[in-house]
Design a protein around this motif. Structure first.
Motif, mmCIF file in Angstrom:
data_model
loop_
_atom_site.group_PDB
_atom_site.id
_atom_site.type_symbol
_atom_site.label_atom_id
_atom_site.label_comp_id
_atom_site.label_asym_id
_atom_site.label_seq_id
_atom_site.Cartn_x
_atom_site.Cartn_y
_atom_site.Cartn_z
ATOM 1 N N CYS A 184 32.669 -4.470 9.271
ATOM 2 C CA CYS A 184 31.753 -4.856 7.898
ATOM 3 C C CYS A 184 30.169 -4.527 8.306
ATOM 4 O O CYS A 184 29.748 -4.582 9.749
ATOM 5 C CB CYS A 184 31.680 -6.410 7.796
ATOM 6 N N HIS A 203 27.662 -5.750 7.445
ATOM 7 C CA HIS A 203 26.809 -6.836 8.013
ATOM 8 C C HIS A 203 26.603 -7.219 9.677
ATOM 9 O O HIS A 203 25.690 -7.183 10.154
ATOM 10 C CB HIS A 203 27.238 -8.205 7.256
ATOM 11 N N HIS A 222 31.474 -13.599 6.750
ATOM 12 C CA HIS A 222 30.248 -14.446 5.852
ATOM 13 C C HIS A 222 30.369 -14.120 4.368
ATOM 14 O O HIS A 222 29.504 -14.491 3.587
ATOM 15 C CB HIS A 222 28.990 -14.141 6.347
HETATM 16 S S1 FES Z 1 30.390 -9.494 9.255
HETATM 17 FE FE1 FES Z 1 31.035 -9.208 7.241
HETATM 18 S S2 FES Z 1 29.785 -10.471 6.159
HETATM 19 FE FE2 FES Z 1 29.249 -10.879 7.837
#
Ligand code: FES
Lengths: 129, 418
Positions: A51, A53, A94
């Motif tokens: 991801c 993020h 998350h």
């Molecule tokens: S690591 Fe994917 S939403 Fe935070």
């Protein structure tokens, strides 16, 4: 030299299209590289299972319809609804969401999944990893 | 396409992650981050959570009042279940975003393992995240300060503290606790501090911030003196409350959550400083938990600005509010990091290098891994080590020693297939 650490991509046959496409998504660890392969609306996409993020296992999350807010005449809210066709990959860490076909976050399009090349060769699904 | 026998790839399938996935599978990528980014760091997680609803019957059994115990167990067996006696509104608990974030409210598969299931699940989380120590907080009890019946807060606080100190903490030296103070009833807080102050697994005291008690009230001065005397910190753990009339205007969980988690700690810090509590209790160590960081420079600047214009309303102060705030401690999660320039300025503003403590909030939906700190490009290696563990060791008097297994070992034991 940094270049010595870069492995050339190679093609990996992951199975028959006819069988795999009955599943909407399959996530594979191929020699330590994790890839999610999606069969959606007659198309195939493959995304790295990392991801943008926080590096979470994004492809191992749920697939959910994209949520939309209808706007009625006069700017009134029509409330929340599920998009009739578009679906998102949801990161289980998350909750960041990404279009299955676009790989883009629905609000901030430059937050994106990393694509992996995928194609069908003689009825087999082939990834370049 | 040709593949020679020696380049035949090893392929394994990875399962979907959900509410019943093994913690080590959910956090497999975090374990790899630990291995590659911070394997030799000492790490203390100052805020993680017990999903106590799963063990709620055990807590209810420890209630020391016959009437409340009977009511609690009756509710437990009927409609109340894991929320018996609690004031949490299940219909308003939308943390998992309709189940998208499965570890919120997770149910760890512990069948076939030995020991208490909470300890098994916590150990898996600590090993997978690369933590040496973890401080455990309750979850549903975080809003107990708004319970209309003070006596319920009291009986549950007593029972929870017993459960924590007798059932959970003695089972693993890596787990530590903060004593739950039923702040609506100051004299019981005093009694509990007296009773537990020498328990070595209780490394501080906590007040759940979601409540309407003015922290500067004289009813708390004896309590603060007692806590000051112990040398252990007092932590205010923030939370949400959709029932607050201001927040009732907000129509989405995210709006209410974003504001209320900073709101309660802002109120308490404001009262604490304007009433000169740092001057009156100069040795008390104050820690503010789970409000992120962005509110700190906001509040400090607001208070400095007004105090300079209205010194007659804060006559006990000898310095600006921001100066007192720089002497308090803060936990990191949920660390706002969409603008790194702002985050860098914020950290500089309150001396994060010495005042910030890493917290994960695992397994709640907006948790932070240690890599949220190690990935910051503007911090020195020493600052990262301080924030991730050394500041906490100093504040809580914990030994700086590695207690966790090697990440490689964790990955070998559970290679993350689900
Ligand atoms: S690591 Fe994917 S939403 Fe935070």
């Amino acid at each position: 030299m940094a270049a010595q650490n870069i492995k050339p991509l190679r093609d990996v046959n992951i199975g028959k299209y006819d069988e795999l496409s009955t599943r909407e998504r399959i996530v594979l660890d191929i020699d330590g590289k994790e890839v999610g392969v999606y069969f959606e609306a007659g198309e195939i996409r493959a995304w790295l299972n990392v991801c943008p993020h926080g590096g979470g296992p994004v492809c191992q999350g749920q697939i959910m319809p994209r949520t939309v807010q209808d706007v009625r005449p006069g700017g009134k809210s029509g409330g929340l609804g599920h998009h009739p066709t578009e679906r998102n990959i949801v990161c289980p860490w998350h909750g960041y969401e990404f279009g299955i076909l676009s790989g883009e976050h629905p609000i901030k399009g430059d937050v994106k999944l990393i694509p992996v090349a995928v194609r069908v060769v003689d009825g087999d699904v082939v990834l370049s990893v | 396409m040709t593949q020679t026998p020696d380049d035949t790839p090893v392929i394994k399938e990875l399962a979907e992650i959900g509410r019943r996935s093994d913690t080590r599978d959910v956090l497999n990528h975090a374990t790899k981050h630990a291995l590659n980014k911070f394997e030799d760091y000492f790490i203390v997680d100052v805020d993680a959570h017990v999903s106590e609803d799963q063990f709620w019957e055990e807590v209810l059994e420890l209630i020391d009042n016959d009437v409340w115990k009977q009511i609690g167990l009756h509710q437990f067996g009927s409609f109340g279940g894991g929320n018996a006696l609690l004031n949490l509104a299940p219909g308003l608990s939308q943390q998992s975003v309709g189940g998208r974030i499965g570890h919120q409210g997770r149910r760890e598969p512990v069948e076939g393992t030995e020991g208490h299931p909470f300890v098994t699940s916590a150990r898996r989380g600590m090993d997978a995240l690369g933590l040496d120590y973890q401080v455990v907080f309750p979850s549903a009890m975080l809003v107990l300060g708004m319970h209309p019946q003070d006596e319920v807060e009291v009986v549950l606080a007593r029972a929870f503290n017993r459960w924590m100190t007798e059932v959970v903490l003695p089972k693993d030296d890596r787990l530590k606790g903060l004593l739950y103070l039923p702040f609506n009833t100051p004299e019981v807080c005093e009694e509990l501090v007296e009773k537990y102050k020498d328990d070595e697994n209780i490394i501080g005291f906590t007040v759940c911030s979601t409540r309407n008690n003015p922290v500067h009230s004289d009813v708390y001065t004896k309590l603060y003196s007692m806590i000051e005397e112990t040398g252990k910190p007092l932590a205010f753990h923030s939370g949400y409350h959709w029932g607050d009339p201001s927040f009732a205007q907000l129509n989405r969980f995210l709006s209410m959550h974003a504001l209320s988690f900073t709101h309660y700690n802002q109120i308490h810090v404001t009262n604490w400083i304007i009433n000169a509590m740092p001057e009156r209790f100069p040795k008390i160590k104050m820690l503010w938990v789970e409000s992120g960081l962005a509110w700190i420079p906001f509040l400090a600047q607001r208070l400095d600005h007004e105090v300079l214009m209205r010194p007659s309303e804060a006559p006990g102060l000898t310095r600006l509010p921001s100066e007192y705030m720089r002497e308090m401690w803060y936990t990191s999660q949920p660390m706002e990091r969409t603008d790194l320039g702002m985050l860098e300025a914020t950290m500089k503003f309150f001396n994060a290098e010495t005042q910030l403590l890493y917290s994960s909030d695992w397994p709640h939906w907006d948790w932070d891994a240690p890599s949220t700190i190690t990935d910051l490009p503007f911090l020195s290696d020493q600052a990262k080590r301080n924030i991730l563990g050394l500041n906490a060791a100093k504040l809580f008097n914990l030994p700086v020693k590695r207690t966790r297994p090697d990440s490689e070992q964790t990955l070998k034991e559970r290679p993350g297939v689900s």
